[in-house]
Design an enzyme around this catalytic site. Structure first.
Site, PDB file in Angstrom:
ATOM      1  N   LYS A  97       0.840  -1.209   0.000  1.00 28.73           N
ATOM      2  CA  LYS A  97       0.000   0.000   0.000  1.00 28.73           C
ATOM      3  C   LYS A  97       0.873   1.256   0.000  1.00 28.73           C
ATOM      4  CE  LYS A  97      -3.860  -2.434   2.110  1.00 28.73           C
ATOM      5  NZ  LYS A  97      -4.679  -2.737   3.288  1.00 28.73           N
ATOM      6  N   ASP A 144     -11.099   2.576   3.588  1.00 28.83           N
ATOM      7  CA  ASP A 144     -11.321   1.124   3.483  1.00 28.83           C
ATOM      8  C   ASP A 144     -12.800   0.812   3.247  1.00 28.83           C
ATOM      9  OD1 ASP A 144      -9.208  -0.670   3.546  1.00 28.83           O
ATOM     10  OD2 ASP A 144      -8.928  -0.493   5.717  1.00 28.83           O
ATOM     11  N   GLN A 167      -4.862  -1.614   9.550  1.00 32.78           N
ATOM     12  CA  GLN A 167      -4.711  -2.935   8.926  1.00 32.78           C
ATOM     13  C   GLN A 167      -5.260  -4.022   9.848  1.00 32.78           C
ATOM     14  OE1 GLN A 167      -3.692  -3.341   5.808  1.00 32.78           O
ATOM     15  NE2 GLN A 167      -3.851  -5.550   5.828  1.00 32.78           N
TER      16      GLN A 167
END
Ligand code: GUN
Length: 294
Positions: A52, A119, A96
């Protein structure tokens, strides 16, 4: 039969994003900034987050990685989330997953300001998506929708069978494929472990989206001629043929299913490369304040 090249589409989209960022900067605008919180040293999470950060670089974004040991308390993590919520320089951020067992993932996700939730995991984004309001759509469903649309695959009036009812793939995919828009306008059936005759459901499908996490579950006898197959499975199986000692297996028995299809995504190189690019697209939207103005 066309093999959908997710890797090529992902590279193309990163180029398009980088070009747009250049124009934003040239016009005196702000460089989009993504922050990522990583707790502990889980191998998979380390790899994902590194990818990422790398993708941010390619797209011309600023990125910040915030690390905690897996002994971090829930309160410390929530404090950091609130700090990032209030940091005007951070356009979007992610925590995460998975998190250590002593921390509630739901609590952490709900603490994220939904306007920065690139997200698309916050209940406000999930809810808005399900009723068709502007929102951040999570990475995998977003990536699949983008692939279908870039390949101009017809979805209107088609029968779409989704294998798996997870919160991160099956459920959002069902909402998106049934919405009144393109890609969408499908008649959707969601199959799961309690479904009576999955093979029969699949045989009637024009589009199958397989997200069970069960390697090679979909076999040729379950697929109608000319069907579109989207394989979301990424199970690691041991292999002596790779340096890492494992290889990724999809939910579809590719070699026997592919010849029957009109379109199929391979594993790896299909849906996978699109997920990080979806996060980049959401970060660009966040930077431009395109979904939530303020
Ligand atoms: N863990 C596995 N996939 C994801 C993802 O898309 N976002 C976050 N935050 N964690 C993950």
């Amino acid at each position: 039969m066309t093999i959908i090249d997710g890797k090529a589409v992902a590279e193309q989209i990163k180029k398009e994003i980088a070009e747009e960022v250049k124009q934003i900067i040239a016009a005196g605008g702000k460089r989009p900034h993504l922050a990522a919180i990583l707790v502990g040293h889980d191998g998979g999470s380390e790899t994902y987050v590194a990818a990422k950060v790398k993708a941010c670089e390619v797209c011309g974004f600023k990125s910040t990685l915030v690390r905690f040991e897996d002994t971090v308390s829930e309160q410390e993590l929530l404090d950091k989330v609130r700090e990032l919520n209030e940091d005007d320089d951070v356009d979007g951020f992610i925590v995460q997953l998975p998190l250590p067992k002593h921390i509630s993932e739901d609590k952490v996700i709900e603490a994220i300001d939904y306007r920065k939730d690139v997200d698309g995991f916050h209940p406000i984004n999930v809810g808005r998506m399900s009723i068709g309001l502007p929102c951040y759509i999570s990475a995998t469903p977003n990536g699949i929708i983008e692939l279908i649309s870039r390949y101009n695959i017809e979805t209107r009036g088609k029968k779409c069978v989704i294998l798996g009812r997870s919160n991160i793939v099956g459920k959002p995919m069902a909402a998106l494929m049934m919405r009144k828009a393109y890609p969408g306008d499908c008649t959707v059936t969601v199959c799961h472990s309690r479904t009576k005759d999955i093979a029969d459901e699949c045989r009637r499908a024009d589009i199958i989206i397989a997200a069970l996490g069960s390697p090679e579950f979909v076999t040729a006898d379950m697929v109608k001629d000319g069907a579109v197959i989207i394989d979301v499975g990424t199970t690691r199986v041991p292999s002596t043929l790779t340096k890492s000692g494992f290889k990724l297996k999809g939910d579809v028995k590719f070699d026997e299913v592919a010849p029957k299809c009109s379109y199929i995504t391979p594993v790896p190189g299909g849906v996978g490369p699109m997920t990080i690019v979806s996060l980049m697209r959401n970060t660009l939207l966040a930077g431009k304040k395109e979904i939530y103005k303020d």
